[in-house]
Write an enzyme that holds these catalytic residues in place. Structure first.
Site, PDB file in Angstrom:
ATOM      1  N   ASP A 135       7.966 -28.812  -8.643  1.00  0.00           N
ATOM      2  CA  ASP A 135       8.007 -29.597  -7.406  1.00  0.00           C
ATOM      3  C   ASP A 135       7.065 -29.063  -6.332  1.00  0.00           C
ATOM      4  O   ASP A 135       7.440 -28.963  -5.160  1.00  0.00           O
ATOM      5  CB  ASP A 135       9.438 -29.665  -6.869  1.00  0.00           C
ATOM      6  CG  ASP A 135       9.646 -30.901  -5.984  1.00  0.00           C
ATOM      7  OD1 ASP A 135       8.755 -31.763  -5.938  1.00  0.00           O
ATOM      8  OD2 ASP A 135      10.702 -30.979  -5.318  1.00  0.00           O
ATOM      9  N   HIS A 180       7.532 -34.148  -4.976  1.00  0.00           N
ATOM     10  CA  HIS A 180       8.266 -35.407  -4.806  1.00  0.00           C
ATOM     11  C   HIS A 180       7.939 -36.102  -3.494  1.00  0.00           C
ATOM     12  O   HIS A 180       8.152 -37.309  -3.353  1.00  0.00           O
ATOM     13  CB  HIS A 180       9.784 -35.178  -4.950  1.00  0.00           C
ATOM     14  CG  HIS A 180      10.438 -34.542  -3.766  1.00  0.00           C
ATOM     15  ND1 HIS A 180      10.763 -33.208  -3.702  1.00  0.00           N
ATOM     16  CD2 HIS A 180      10.851 -35.068  -2.583  1.00  0.00           C
ATOM     17  CE1 HIS A 180      11.353 -32.933  -2.557  1.00  0.00           C
ATOM     18  NE2 HIS A 180      11.408 -34.046  -1.850  1.00  0.00           N
ATOM     19  N   SER A 184      11.753 -31.648   3.501  1.00  0.00           N
ATOM     20  CA  SER A 184      11.145 -31.280   2.219  1.00  0.00           C
ATOM     21  C   SER A 184       9.677 -30.916   2.394  1.00  0.00           C
ATOM     22  O   SER A 184       8.903 -31.670   2.984  1.00  0.00           O
ATOM     23  CB  SER A 184      11.255 -32.437   1.228  1.00  0.00           C
ATOM     24  OG  SER A 184      12.580 -32.644   0.824  1.00  0.00           O
TER      25      SER A 184
END
Length: 470
Positions: A139, A94, A212
């Protein structure tokens, strides 16, 4: 009287009480802890990078109409970690989704080999990066920069990760590079859907937007997980951070590097978590664990003798108690590897050996066909039609050529409907369903509030669904 004696005994031995009270930590102990954390940070920080992404994404605009979509050029910042000295970096999918350009900022290193001090401006060095591969379903993304002799981190042994273990989250929260926070492993294997193969390491180490793709490491500087998302009502850290287990990243890396996507090895089964309601409806030998919901015809498991409703007790001798544990156990298998399954079938233990094969391409799901009052079943909260020659033309390779096709869900229904358009209902509580009329008769004979078990075919795979009659 007994209270008095107890109080007297307590007050009569102050010396013994003091002797049992642990002494507070000395300054030397605290300095040792401080020094150990500093050394860990100096070891890990040079392997952590900032991921700079430019691309076109949807933009929130309060003045636009509800049906309008505004696309604008945006810049975002995430994190990544070097896992190969030749320039390979992993991050979250992402983070780079919709990217036109991706750049990597390597942090500067001072003479003693550690990162630059926090108060020193870190200009670092920026490299253009290319996306080598991506696996959006888990992901993960793999990036490559033209650099060599980078400092790469090793992976921790996931089987040795313990709840309460100290961990450190590295990354760029809020775009601030070269940041580190400390916490513990709150849960080793957190899952949000018992039937989903996804599993995460939960931590209370503060994680914020921008973290992230950065690593969650142990006290040895090994990757426990890849920071992925947080649960938050404020947008900031509330001590609920989640990371993809390092074992998953380690298994995916060589395939993303070689193929650009994952070549999953499978054994030809679908599984789901056992619940008490499922166990009662199907008379399973266990009320928890993992059961086989489908066996692909002529697949490896079918040939080896695996059957629907088998309970998977162990894989290669390792006990299995949940779907994520099974998925993790199978994730490192390559095509051609032999998987030893220990099954429980009608209270009997069965052992089989199943060769893993490469997963075929996924088949697209079935779309919504329409909605009519004449074909609704309010107690199930669905609209359906009989399987006929006409509908069979829209359902290639249907496993069982009879049943009821779910064409839509009734939005006004009070039932919690676990079915989706395209599902085909083949049985209710192990009784075969061959038409809408037969399904209505079976459902009408069941009291409201009762649990039922439906055998459903979804995207060419059989599964069992538990739902409560409305």
């Amino acid at each position: 009287m007994s209270l008095f004696y107890a109080a007297a005994a307590w007050s009569a031995s102050p010396a013994r009480l003091c002797a049992q009270t642990p002494a507070p930590p000395t300054k030397d102990v605290l300095r040792d802890l401080n020094s150990a954390i500093e050394q860990l940070t100096r070891k890990v920080a040079p392997s952590v990078v900032q991921v700079l992404v430019t691309g076109y994404r949807s933009v929130d605009d309060a003045n636009r109409g509800e049906s309008d979509l505004v696309i604008g050029r945006q810049r975002s910042v995430g994190s990544g970690v070097v896992i190969d000295p030749s320039g390979y970096i992993v991050t979250n999918a992402h983070v780079v989704a919709g990217a036109q350009t991706v750049s990597i900022l390597l942090h500067s290193v001072v003479a003693d080999g550690g990162p630059r001090p926090a108060l020193t401006f870190d200009s670092g060095k920026t490299y253009p990066a290319r996306i080598v591969g991506a696996a959006p379903d888990i992901d993960l993304a793999l990036l490559k920069i033209d650099a060599t002799d980078l400092r790469a981190l090793d992976f921790a042994d996931y089987d040795q990760v313990q709840q309460g273990e100290l961990v450190f989250a590295f990354g760029s929260p809020g775009g601030l590079p070269n940041s580190v926070t400390m916490g513990v492993v709150s849960a080793v294997a957190r899952q949000f859907d018992p039937d989903s193969p996804s599993v995460y390491v939960q931590t209370d180490a503060p994680i914020n937007p921008g973290n992230s793709g950065g690593p969650l490491v142990n006290v040895d500087g090994q990757i426990v997980g890849l920071n992925t998302f947080i649960f938050s009502q404020s947008g900031g850290s509330q001590g609920l951070g989640f990371a993809i287990p390092g074992q998953v990243v380690k298994a995916a890396y060589p395939q993303l590097r070689t193929y650009g996507h994952l070549h999953r090895s499978v054994i030809g089964i679908s599984v789901q978590a056992i619940t008490p309601a499922l166990a009662a409806g199907l008379r399973l030998p266990r009320t928890s664990g993992v059961m086989v919901a489908d066996v692909i015809p002529d697949g490896p498991a079918d040939v080896a003798g695996v059957q629907i409703k088998d309970v998977i007790a162990a894989v290669n001798g390792k006990p299995i108690d949940s779907v994520p544990v099974l998925t993790l156990s199978l994730s490192t298998r390559k095509a051609g590897d032999i998987v030893a399954l220990t099954l429980v079938r009608d209270a009997q233990t069965v052992s089989v050996s199943v060769p893993a094969i490469e997963s075929p391409h996924e088949v697209a799901g079935f779309g919504d066909l329409g909605d009519t009052d004449a074909h609704s079943i309010p107690k199930l909260g669905i609209v359906g039609v009989d399987i006929s020659d006409e509908t069979m033309a829209l359902l290639p390779d249907l496993r069982i050529a009879s049943g009821v096709l779910v064409t839509a869900r009734r939005l006004e229904s009070d039932a919690e409907v676990p079915l989706i358009a395209g599902d085909v209902i083949h049985a209710v509580n192990a009784l075969a369903v061959r038409s809408m009329d037969a399904l209505r008769v079976l459902i009408d004979g069941i009291k409201s509030g009762s649990d039922i078990v439906l055998q459903v075919e979804r995207a060419h795979r059989l599964m069992f669904v538990v739902m409560t009659i409305n």
